[in-house]
Design a protein around this motif. Structure first.
Motif, mmCIF file in Angstrom:
data_model
loop_
_atom_site.group_PDB
_atom_site.id
_atom_site.type_symbol
_atom_site.label_atom_id
_atom_site.label_comp_id
_atom_site.label_asym_id
_atom_site.label_seq_id
_atom_site.Cartn_x
_atom_site.Cartn_y
_atom_site.Cartn_z
ATOM 1 N N ASN A 125 8.969 5.027 7.120
ATOM 2 C CA ASN A 125 8.428 4.455 5.925
ATOM 3 C C ASN A 125 6.865 4.545 5.644
ATOM 4 N N ALA A 126 6.347 4.217 6.690
ATOM 5 C CA ALA A 126 4.913 4.332 6.825
ATOM 6 C C ALA A 126 4.552 5.660 6.359
ATOM 7 N N ARG B 120 4.811 6.047 2.665
ATOM 8 C CA ARG B 120 3.739 5.254 1.970
ATOM 9 C C ARG B 120 2.336 6.197 2.015
ATOM 10 N N ARG C 184 10.405 11.416 1.705
ATOM 11 C CA ARG C 184 11.441 10.637 1.216
ATOM 12 C C ARG C 184 12.942 11.159 1.774
ATOM 13 N N THR D 150 2.697 8.858 -0.502
ATOM 14 C CA THR D 150 2.825 8.060 -1.934
ATOM 15 C C THR D 150 1.234 7.776 -2.419
ATOM 16 N N GLU D 151 0.414 7.215 -1.348
ATOM 17 C CA GLU D 151 -0.779 6.634 -1.829
ATOM 18 C C GLU D 151 -1.813 8.148 -2.112
#
Length: 285
Positions: free
Chosen positions: A127-128, A131, A162, A134-135
Motif C-alpha cells: 500500500n505504501a 501511495r 496496484r 500515485t503521488e
C-alpha cells in the motif's frame, strides 16, 4: 485445527484438555501496579489482526515444530531413563506428554500469529508503494514541463503497483504458503521446559509429600479431624520446633516439618523469628 487434532492423536489418548499454570513472583507488600491502557492505534491493530486470523484458510503445516517437539519429548525420556533408579522422576517422565501438547499448541498459535504479522507487514508495504507511485503520478501531471511519455510511465508504475497488491491479496490468506518461524519453535521449546518444571513443582512434590505423609500417618486432607489438627489445638500461642517435637512424639522430623508447612500455607501459623538458633512460630488469630 487439523494440526492440533493430529498432534493430540499422536501423543495423547484422543482429544485432551491441558492447562498451563504459570507461577507469578511474590508481590506481597508491593504497590498496585499501573497498567498501560490500549491506545486507539492498539485497538485498531488488534481488530485488524483478529479479522485476518478469522479469514485465514487452508491447512496449518508445522513439520519443523513437530520434529522439534518429538525430539524434546524423546530427550526427556532418554534423560530420565539414563538416571539410576533411585534418582528417576517417574511423574516427570509422564508429565512430559502434557507439557509437549501444551507447548505444541502454543507453537501452532504463534505460527499463525507470525503469519498474520507477515500479512500485515506485506500489505502495508504494498500500500505504501502504491501511495508513493500515485503521488509521483500526481506530481508529474501537475508539472507543466512533464512530457506525455513521463506521464504515461508514471501511470504504468501506478498500474503495476496496484496489480502487485491485488495479485498478492488473492492468495495472501492461504496458510500453506508460509514457512515456519524459528521464534515460534523456540518459544514452544521454552514453554515445554517451563511447563514440565511447573508441573513437577506443583504435582510431583505434592504427590510424594502425600505419600510420605500417609506413611507417617499424617492426614493432609480437610475431611474429618486429623492428627495434625489435634496437634494445632495443643500448641501454645507461641512455640518452637523443639516444643512441636515434644507434642508429636514418635513422628519423624520430615513429618513434623510438613505439618508446620501445612499450617503456614493455611495461614494458621506464621514465623516470627529465631531464638537460640531455632525458628519461632505463633498462631494466627
Amino acid at each position: 485445527d487439523q494440526t492440533l487434532k493430529q498432534w493430540q492423536n499422536a501423543i495423547a489418548d484422543g482429544s485432551a484438555q491441558r492447562v498451563l499454570i504459570c507461577l507469578v513472583p511474590d508481590n506481597t507488600y508491593q504497590p498496585m501496579p499501573t497498567y498501560k491502557q490500549y491506545t486507539e492505534e492498539d485497538k485498531a491493530y488488534i481488530a485488524r489482526a483478529t479479522s485476518l486470523l478469522m479469514k485465514m484458510q487452508g491447512k496449518v503445516e508445522t513439520p519443523r515444530l513437530d520434529r522439534a517437539m518429538n525430539a524434546w519429548v524423546e530427550n526427556i525420556r532418554v534423560t530420565m531413563d539414563a538416571l539410576p533408579k533411585s534418582e528417576r522422576n517417574d511423574e516427570k517422565a509422564r508429565f512430559r506428554f502434557r507439557s509437549t501438547e501444551i507447548a505444541h499448541t502454543l507453537g501452532v498459535v504463534m505460527h499463525c500469529c507470525f503469519i498474520v504479522q507477515e500479512i500485515m507487514d506485506t500489505e502495508d508495504a504494498l500500500n505504501a508503494e502504491l501511495r508513493v507511485k500515485t503521488e509521483e503520478l500526481e506530481a508529474v501531471r501537475s508539472d507543466i514541463s512533464s512530457s506525455c511519455e513521463q506521464i504515461a510511465e508514471a501511470e504504468r508504475a501506478v498500474i503495476a503497483a496496484r496489480e502487485a497488491l491485488e495479485t498478492w491479496k488473492s492468495t495472501a490468506l492461504e496458510l500453506d504458503q508460509y514457512s515456519e518461524n524459528k521464534a515460534a519453535i523456540d518459544l514452544a521449546l521454552y514453554t515445554a521446559d517451563y511447563c514440565l518444571d511447573v508441573q513437577d513443582l506443583l504435582w510431583t512434590k505434592r504427590l510424594r509429600a502425600q505419600q510420605r505423609a500417609s506413611f507417617e500417618g499424617i492426614s493432609l486432607t480437610q475431611s474429618g479431624r486429623s492428627s495434625s489438627e489435634d496437634c494445632y489445638m495443643k500448641l501454645p500461642e507461641r512455640f518452637t520446633m523443639t516444643e512441636l517435637d515434644s507434642i508429636l512424639i514418635g513422628k519423624s522430623k520430615v513429618a513434623i516439618k510438613q505439618i508446620v508447612q501445612r499450617f503456614m500455607k493455611s495461614n494458621m501459623i506464621r514465623k516470627t523469628g529465631t531464638e537460640h538458633g531455632f525458628a519461632v512460630y505463633e498462631k494466627v488469630a
